[in-house]
Motif scaffolding. Structure first.
Motif, PDB file in Angstrom:
ATOM      1  N   GLY A  37     -25.359 -58.399  71.983  1.00  0.00           N
ATOM      2  CA  GLY A  37     -24.126 -59.092  71.616  1.00  0.00           C
ATOM      3  C   GLY A  37     -23.081 -58.116  71.132  1.00  0.00           C
ATOM      4  N   GLY A  38     -22.116 -58.642  70.435  1.00  0.00           N
ATOM      5  CA  GLY A  38     -21.053 -57.785  69.933  1.00  0.00           C
ATOM      6  C   GLY A  38     -19.888 -58.600  69.431  1.00  0.00           C
ATOM      7  N   ALA A  39     -18.806 -57.903  69.139  1.00  0.00           N
ATOM      8  CA  ALA A  39     -17.619 -58.546  68.582  1.00  0.00           C
ATOM      9  C   ALA A  39     -16.375 -57.838  69.089  1.00  0.00           C
ATOM     10  N   GLN A  40     -15.279 -58.583  69.117  1.00  0.00           N
ATOM     11  CA  GLN A  40     -13.968 -58.069  69.489  1.00  0.00           C
ATOM     12  C   GLN A  40     -13.020 -58.357  68.337  1.00  0.00           C
ATOM     13  N   LEU A  41     -12.386 -57.309  67.812  1.00  0.00           N
ATOM     14  CA  LEU A  41     -11.460 -57.453  66.697  1.00  0.00           C
ATOM     15  C   LEU A  41     -10.105 -56.904  67.088  1.00  0.00           C
ATOM     16  N   ASN A  42      -9.060 -57.696  66.865  1.00  0.00           N
ATOM     17  CA  ASN A  42      -7.675 -57.265  67.046  1.00  0.00           C
ATOM     18  C   ASN A  42      -6.961 -57.368  65.703  1.00  0.00           C
ATOM     19  N   GLN A  43      -6.247 -56.296  65.342  1.00  0.00           N
ATOM     20  CA  GLN A  43      -5.567 -56.261  64.051  1.00  0.00           C
ATOM     21  C   GLN A  43      -4.143 -55.759  64.232  1.00  0.00           C
ATOM     22  N   HIS A  44      -3.201 -56.465  63.625  1.00  0.00           N
ATOM     23  CA  HIS A  44      -1.795 -56.063  63.585  1.00  0.00           C
ATOM     24  C   HIS A  44      -1.402 -55.886  62.124  1.00  0.00           C
ATOM     25  N   VAL A  45      -0.764 -54.764  61.795  1.00  0.00           N
ATOM     26  CA  VAL A  45      -0.293 -54.504  60.441  1.00  0.00           C
ATOM     27  C   VAL A  45       1.136 -53.982  60.510  1.00  0.00           C
ATOM     28  N   GLY A  46       2.015 -54.580  59.736  1.00  0.00           N
ATOM     29  CA  GLY A  46       3.394 -54.118  59.659  1.00  0.00           C
ATOM     30  C   GLY A  46       3.854 -54.063  58.217  1.00  0.00           C
ATOM     31  N   ASN A  47       4.709 -53.096  57.882  1.00  0.00           N
ATOM     32  CA  ASN A  47       5.224 -53.031  56.519  1.00  0.00           C
ATOM     33  C   ASN A  47       6.653 -52.523  56.513  1.00  0.00           C
ATOM     34  N   LEU A  48       7.391 -52.965  55.492  1.00  0.00           N
ATOM     35  CA  LEU A  48       8.770 -52.551  55.239  1.00  0.00           C
ATOM     36  C   LEU A  48       8.858 -52.107  53.785  1.00  0.00           C
ATOM     37  N   ASN A  49       9.554 -50.987  53.526  1.00  0.00           N
ATOM     38  CA  ASN A  49       9.666 -50.472  52.165  1.00  0.00           C
ATOM     39  C   ASN A  49      11.093 -49.979  51.911  1.00  0.00           C
ATOM     40  N   PHE A  50      11.576 -50.235  50.697  1.00  0.00           N
ATOM     41  CA  PHE A  50      12.880 -49.756  50.254  1.00  0.00           C
ATOM     42  C   PHE A  50      12.698 -48.962  48.968  1.00  0.00           C
ATOM     43  N   MET A  51      13.368 -47.812  48.906  1.00  0.00           N
ATOM     44  CA  MET A  51      13.434 -47.058  47.653  1.00  0.00           C
ATOM     45  C   MET A  51      14.897 -46.935  47.269  1.00  0.00           C
ATOM     46  N   TRP A  52      15.238 -47.524  46.126  1.00  0.00           N
ATOM     47  CA  TRP A  52      16.635 -47.608  45.688  1.00  0.00           C
ATOM     48  C   TRP A  52      16.753 -46.934  44.333  1.00  0.00           C
ATOM     49  N   THR A  53      17.726 -46.054  44.187  1.00  0.00           N
ATOM     50  CA  THR A  53      18.009 -45.398  42.906  1.00  0.00           C
ATOM     51  C   THR A  53      19.427 -45.788  42.478  1.00  0.00           C
ATOM     52  N   PRO A  54      19.599 -46.975  41.880  1.00  0.00           N
ATOM     53  CA  PRO A  54      20.934 -47.437  41.499  1.00  0.00           C
ATOM     54  C   PRO A  54      21.569 -46.615  40.397  1.00  0.00           C
ATOM     55  N   ALA A  55      20.766 -45.909  39.629  1.00  0.00           N
ATOM     56  CA  ALA A  55      21.277 -45.056  38.559  1.00  0.00           C
ATOM     57  C   ALA A  55      20.432 -43.787  38.522  1.00  0.00           C
ATOM     58  N   LYS A  56      20.968 -42.781  37.832  1.00  0.00           N
ATOM     59  CA  LYS A  56      20.306 -41.482  37.802  1.00  0.00           C
ATOM     60  C   LYS A  56      18.885 -41.578  37.266  1.00  0.00           C
ATOM     61  N   ASN A  57      18.660 -42.449  36.282  1.00  0.00           N
ATOM     62  CA  ASN A  57      17.374 -42.510  35.606  1.00  0.00           C
ATOM     63  C   ASN A  57      16.538 -43.734  35.987  1.00  0.00           C
ATOM     64  N   LEU A  58      16.925 -44.420  37.048  1.00  0.00           N
ATOM     65  CA  LEU A  58      16.224 -45.638  37.442  1.00  0.00           C
ATOM     66  C   LEU A  58      15.905 -45.599  38.929  1.00  0.00           C
ATOM     67  N   ALA A  59      14.641 -45.859  39.264  1.00  0.00           N
ATOM     68  CA  ALA A  59      14.211 -45.927  40.659  1.00  0.00           C
ATOM     69  C   ALA A  59      13.468 -47.239  40.871  1.00  0.00           C
ATOM     70  N   VAL A  60      13.752 -47.888  42.006  1.00  0.00           N
ATOM     71  CA  VAL A  60      13.129 -49.162  42.352  1.00  0.00           C
ATOM     72  C   VAL A  60      12.535 -49.031  43.750  1.00  0.00           C
TER      73      VAL A  60
END
Length: 708
Positions: A341-364
């Motif tokens: 026997g056996g198995a069949q696996l399909n996988q989809h992965v997606g990601n979105l990322n933002f890096m925002w520095t609105p001020a000198k001492n703050l990172a989001v």
């Protein structure tokens, strides 16, 4: 001291020393600056010597053979090539450890590189089983000094030409081959007990490992304007042919088809064959939208095909052929053969990322991840089962099992880091995950046959984790840190279709409809440097976890509660420029409470679990003169949680004590030569094995390094 070369163990052959010293003396007149030496070879040899106790236990605990080891500890050679190119060769070869490796690296600036090599090493295991303290029962059924060789080869080439895309191609081959212990032990009634409490799973078992894996990867990346993009692919295939080898009721006699008083000792070989083919494609992008905003994306698709084979056969020896008329068969000897026997696996992965520095001492930093999985599996095999006395008739019937599973998970995260207060770094993170899926299971007896099991399950799961922390540097000699996190995971199951009756023996896991996991953790760190020669680091962790479960038609209960305290303290002290001291102490207190402890008669059938232990480690280094360094170390481990509950169940908890002490002498014989002498002593006592796995041992080792 316990590095790869240091743990090899024993005295260097005097012939090696004499030969290399003569070579060094012949060149002593040459101008030589050791700080500019680019190449070297280090040759060593020695042995580990077991003075008492169990050989296999010492080999596993120290990962050392009992005997001699020697060869090339370390070799490095590099040579300049034309146009600023460079050739580098690194390697080692230690007989006794089967530790060999060679690596070639050829690089050319503004063009690329080529790398290839091979390595392998041996890991040692102890094939002993369990110990029953009620009557001191301990089985020695075979040689227990097992070992497993791991290794592989690789080839990698990269194009790094300016203004062209970066391209990388790589091939890897990995393998595992040998024997190791298994904690899935066979059963025995030779415990001196009677009735239903007599049987204990203490007979040793071992694994026969034969695994191969290959992979080919191609990746490329290129910069276009403000964006960097990447594409890649990977193909991987593997072949595993492993077996678990057990004994049921070793050395026992009883009723069997051959009559009363005959041997009922059975050898069980559970063979597992797995072949896989995996194909993956992935892509990413990284865009600097503006100075304060970075945007990244990623996507991956993977398809995995798995083929299964195997069997579970009882016989008069390992690797036996299935015999339905075996003379020593017993009830509940259930197995199978002709698995396909056996198995069949399909996988989809997606990601979105933002890096925002609105001020000198703050990172989001924020992100979203989406994962979708689909899996289909089908297995067919002949199931075997032995009936009750007196006939012990063996039946065999064909079974086919089908399952389909689908999962969709969506997760979000956000992290904030603030440095606006002088000497303070504050951060906070949050993570959420929501998921849902379904599972369909069908088991058919015979072909076409009737349906034995029909089950459909829908499930939902959610997780969240919140973390907050602060690092504060109030003074150049003081730094502090504190962190807290709260984590929750909830899983709910709805069984829309189930052919099994409620709370029947085969209902689990459909009997389970909810599980909740909660963890709270807080830790503090404090570093103090009262003087330039002294550093103190303290850390404390407190973790509290609970598990709540709910069965079908039952109320939700708290099934487990765990509390862990971990305290560690380290000291680094250099009272003199020639003397350095480092020491650390760790103590962990870990308790698990379950309702079963309160519910069992006399509170003895099921015990609460405790996992407390001490660990002490210290090192002293001393520079005797310009040519001589001395280092000594000591470590101590203690776990005192063993509970002898053998009259009711198998004893639980760890009970072990270990001392390790050693020293290293490094002597500069000449500008080109370094001599190292090492000695170590270790002693180990294991209460859970009744002293059968105790040992005392010595390590002596010497090596010479020659620079050229």
């Amino acid at each position: 001291m316990l590095t790869r070369g240091a743990t090899a163990g024993a005295l260097l052959c005097s012939c090696w020393t004499a030969a290399i010293v003569q070579a060094a003396d012949a060149k002593e007149a040459e101008a030589f600056n050791p700080d500019e030496a680019r190449n070297w070879i280090e040759i060593g040899g020695g042995a580990t010597i077991r003075s008492s106790g169990d050989d296999a236990a010492m080999r596993r605990r120290m990962n050392l053979p009992d005997g001699g080891v020697g060869g090339i500890d370390d070799f490095h050679y590099e040579q300049d090539l034309k146009n600023k190119g460079l050739l580098r060769i690194d390697g080692h070869a230690l007989a006794g450890l089967d530790d060999y490796g060679i690596r070639f690296d050829i690089s050319q600036p503004d063009l690329g590189y080529v790398q290839f090599g091979y390595s392998q090493f041996k890991t040692f295991y102890d094939g002993s089983g369990g110990y029953f303290p009620g009557n001191g029962r301990w089985f020695s059924l075979y040689r227990e000094d097992f070992d497993l060789v791991r290794g592989g080869a690789f080839f990698e080439a990269g194009l790094r030409k300016p203004n062209l895309p970066e391209l990388t191609v790589r091939y890897d081959y990995e393998f595992r081959d040998g024997f190791k212990d298994s904690t899935v032990w066979g059963d025995s009634n030779l415990t001196g007990l009677a009735g239903t409490t007599a049987t204990r799973a203490i007979a040793p078992a071992f694994l026969n490992i034969d695994e191969r894996r290959h992979s080919v990867r191609l990746d490329g990346r290129h910069t276009l304007g403000n964006s960097e993009i990447g594409l890649g692919g990977r193909y991987e295939w593997s072949d595993q042919d492993n077996s678990r080898n057990m004994r049921r009721r070793p050395l026992e006699t009883g009723a069997s088809p051959a009559g009363a008083g005959t041997s009922i000792d059975r050898f069980l070989t559970h063979r597992e064959g797995v072949k896989t083919d995996m194909l993956n494609f992935h892509a990413f992008s990284e865009t600097r939208v503006k100075d304060s905003l970075l945007f990244t994306t990623g996507y991956s698709f993977m398809t995995l095909d798995t083929d299964l084979s195997g069997s579970r056969i009882f016989g008069s020896s390992y690797e036996a052929i299935f015999d339905p008329l075996a003379a020593n068969r017993q009830a509940r000897d259930e197995g199978f053969y002709n698995l396909a026997g056996g198995a069949q696996l399909n996988q989809h992965v997606g990601n979105l990322n933002f890096m925002w520095t609105p001020a000198k001492n703050l990172a989001v930093v924020t992100g979203v991840r989406i994962e979708k999985q689909e899996q289909d599996a089908e297995n067919d095999f002949m199931e075997t089962a032995v009936g009750n006395a007196p006939a012990y008739t063996t039946s065999a019937e064909e079974l086919r099992i089908n399952s389909d599973r689908g999962i969709l998970d969506v997760s979000e995260s956000i992290e904030l880091r603030y440095t606006g207060v002088t000497n303070v770094v504050a951060y906070a993170r949050a993570y959420w995950m929501q998921g849902q899926g379904d599972l369909s299971e069908i088991e058919r007896v015979g072909l076409p046959g009737t349906t034995d099991l029909l089950r459909s399950t829908e499930f939902e799961r959610a997780a969240q984790q919140y973390t907050a922390g602060i690092n504060w540097y109030p003074h150049r000699k003081i730094s502090t840190g504190a962190q807290y996190y709260h984590k929750v995971r909830n899983e709910d199951y709805t069984h829309t279709e189930d052919s099994t009756p409620n709370r029947a023996g085969n209902r689990y896991p459909a009997f389970l409809i909810a599980q909740d996991f909660t963890t709270d953790d807080v830790n503090f760190r404090f570093t103090l440097r009262p003087w330039s020669t002294l550093t103190l680091v303290s850390r404390y962790d407190l973790q509290f976890s609970t598990i709540d479960m709910q069965g079908d038609q039952l109320a939700k209960i708290e099934s487990a509660k765990m509390t862990s305290h971990i305290f560690s303290q380290s000291v680094s002290w250099t009272p003199w420029s020639r003397l350095g001291v480092q020491a650390s102490v760790s103590y962990a207190k870990d308790d698990t409470d379950t309702p079963a402890y309160e519910a069992t008669p006399a509170q003895q059938l099921v015990l609460d679990f405790t996992n407390d232990y001490w660990f002490v480690n210290s090192t002293i280094t001393f520079v005797a003169d310009d040519k001589t360094d001395i280092a000594a170390y000591y470590s101590y481990y203690l776990a005192d949680n063993y509970v002898n509950n053998s009259a009711f169940t198998q004893p639980f908890g760890a009970g072990a004590e270990e001392h390790t002490i050693g020293a290293t002498l490094t002597r500069k014989l000449s500008e080109r030569m370094r001599l190292k002498l090492r000695y170590g002593f270790f002693t180990y006592h294991d209460e859970t094995s009744g002293g059968y796995n105790d040992f005392d041992g010595h390590l002596v080792y010497s090596s010479i390094q020659y620079l050229f």
